[in-house]
Design an enzyme around this catalytic site. Structure first.
Site, mmCIF file in Angstrom:
data_model
loop_
_atom_site.group_PDB
_atom_site.id
_atom_site.type_symbol
_atom_site.label_atom_id
_atom_site.label_comp_id
_atom_site.label_asym_id
_atom_site.label_seq_id
_atom_site.Cartn_x
_atom_site.Cartn_y
_atom_site.Cartn_z
ATOM 1 N N ASP A 8 0.868 -1.158 0.000
ATOM 2 C CA ASP A 8 0.000 0.000 0.000
ATOM 3 C C ASP A 8 0.918 1.225 0.000
ATOM 4 O OD1 ASP A 8 -2.300 1.690 0.476
ATOM 5 O OD2 ASP A 8 -1.576 1.815 2.551
ATOM 6 N N ASP A 10 -0.061 5.002 0.766
ATOM 7 C CA ASP A 10 -0.247 6.061 1.751
ATOM 8 C C ASP A 10 -0.312 5.503 3.174
ATOM 9 O OD1 ASP A 10 -0.278 7.829 -0.361
ATOM 10 O OD2 ASP A 10 -2.458 7.694 -0.612
HETATM 11 MG MG LIG Z 1 -2.910 3.291 3.319
#
Ligand SMILES: [Mg+2]
Length: 317
Positions: A8, A10
């Site tokens: 992932d 962010d």
């Molecule tokens: Mg995230």
């Protein structure tokens, strides 16, 4: 076929408390570069999979997403002595409640859907079963699990009751990397990979370093892949159809087997065989009387022939 760690973006790789569309505000989280280097050294390919619903909401553009991704790549290279760590960035700009109509839709790439992982697996020839996903949200865990990967949730606490259960929970990125490295034997592909021969150069096939999709010619978004404007063919539907057909075939086959084993033909043949044996025994008991003996034996012979006929009929059925 190689294993990957899907990342992932962010709050897993970079700090992002809101919608980040400004490359100058990109800040790598602690331990990310070291962790990624360790994962690469262990033979994992590294693929970023990121929902960028901010595009659909109108907070920033796809070009900004590409800029941010490029900046991440640049920072990682700086910290890793020029080594390229991320194989490819995938992002999904769609959101079902987006303000921009052209992006307002559900999309198979959008996590918790596994679309980006499946696409990356197809693009980069990845083995999902030996791959991992690291993310800070439940939807990351669900996406990873749906693609058949093991998952690490970055969180200070275990997931609440009812939430998806990751393979492991880690408080920091470094901890997540440690978990993955401890849990997996060294991938078998290590050392045999052609693409990783150099210490610093991106392991990309010719032409693979560019973006995918209609924006290809419009922007040069380095190693960033976006979904097609039209949702890709629903492989999930095809896959479930394939599974249904396989299931049906298996069912028919086993039914046929069952019929072959316990069918009336077989039962009748068994009965005939027993009668034939009985008649032959009776014949043997009356050896001294020629006519009686020959009658019993004729009966036994007919019984045996009938048995064979029934078995042949059963085989044909
Ligand atoms: Mg995230």
């Amino acid at each position: 076929v190689q294993p990957a760690v899907f990342l992932d973006r962010d709050n897993t790789l970079i700090v992002n408390d809101g919608d980040l569309g400004d490359p100058d505000r990109v800040r790598l989280l602690d331990g990310v570069t070291t962790g990624l280097v360790a994962l690469r050294d262990a033979g994992y390919r590294l693929v970023v999979v990121s929902n960028q619903g901010g595009v659909a909401r109108g907070a920033f553009t796809e070009a900004a997403v590409a800029d941010v991704n490029r900046r991440i790549d640049q920072l990682l290279r700086q910290h890793a002595q020029g080594r390229s760590l991320i194989d490819r960035f995938y992002y999904c700009p769609f959101h079902p409640e987006g303000a921009r109509t052209e992006y307002r839709r559900e999309h198979p790439w959008r996590k918790p859907g596994p679309g980006m992982l499946l696409q990356a697996a197809a693009d980069l020839d990845l083995d999902l079963a030996t791959s991992w996903l690291v993310g800070d949200q439940e939807r990351d865990v669900v996406a990873g699990q749906s693609a058949g990967c093991r998952t690490v949730l970055l969180s200070g606490q275990p997931p609440p009751p009812g939430a998806a259960r990751p393979t492991a929970v880690a408080r920091t990125f470094a901890e997540a990397v440690g978990l993955i490295l401890r849990a997996t034997p060294p991938p078998p592909t290590r050392g045999s990979t052609v693409t990783w021969s150099g210490p610093a150069q991106p392991p990309e096939a010719p032409g693979a370093g560019r973006s995918i999709g209609p924006s290809d010619s419009a922007h040069d978004i380095s190693r960033t892949a976006r979904p097609a404007r039209e949702p890709p063919r629903d492989d999930g539907g095809l896959e479930s159809l394939r599974r249904a057909v396989v299931h049906l075939t298996d069912e028919l086959r086993s039914q046929r087997q069952r019929r072959a084993e316990f069918g009336p033909m077989r039962a009748a043949a068994g009965l005939c065989q027993m009668v034939a044996i009985l008649l032959a025994l009776l014949g043997l008991l009356s050896l001294d009387e020629w006519m009686t003996f020959s009658r019993w034996m004729l009966g036994a012979l007919l019984g045996q022939l009938l048995t064979i006929a029934l078995l042949l009929a059963d085989l044909r059925a």
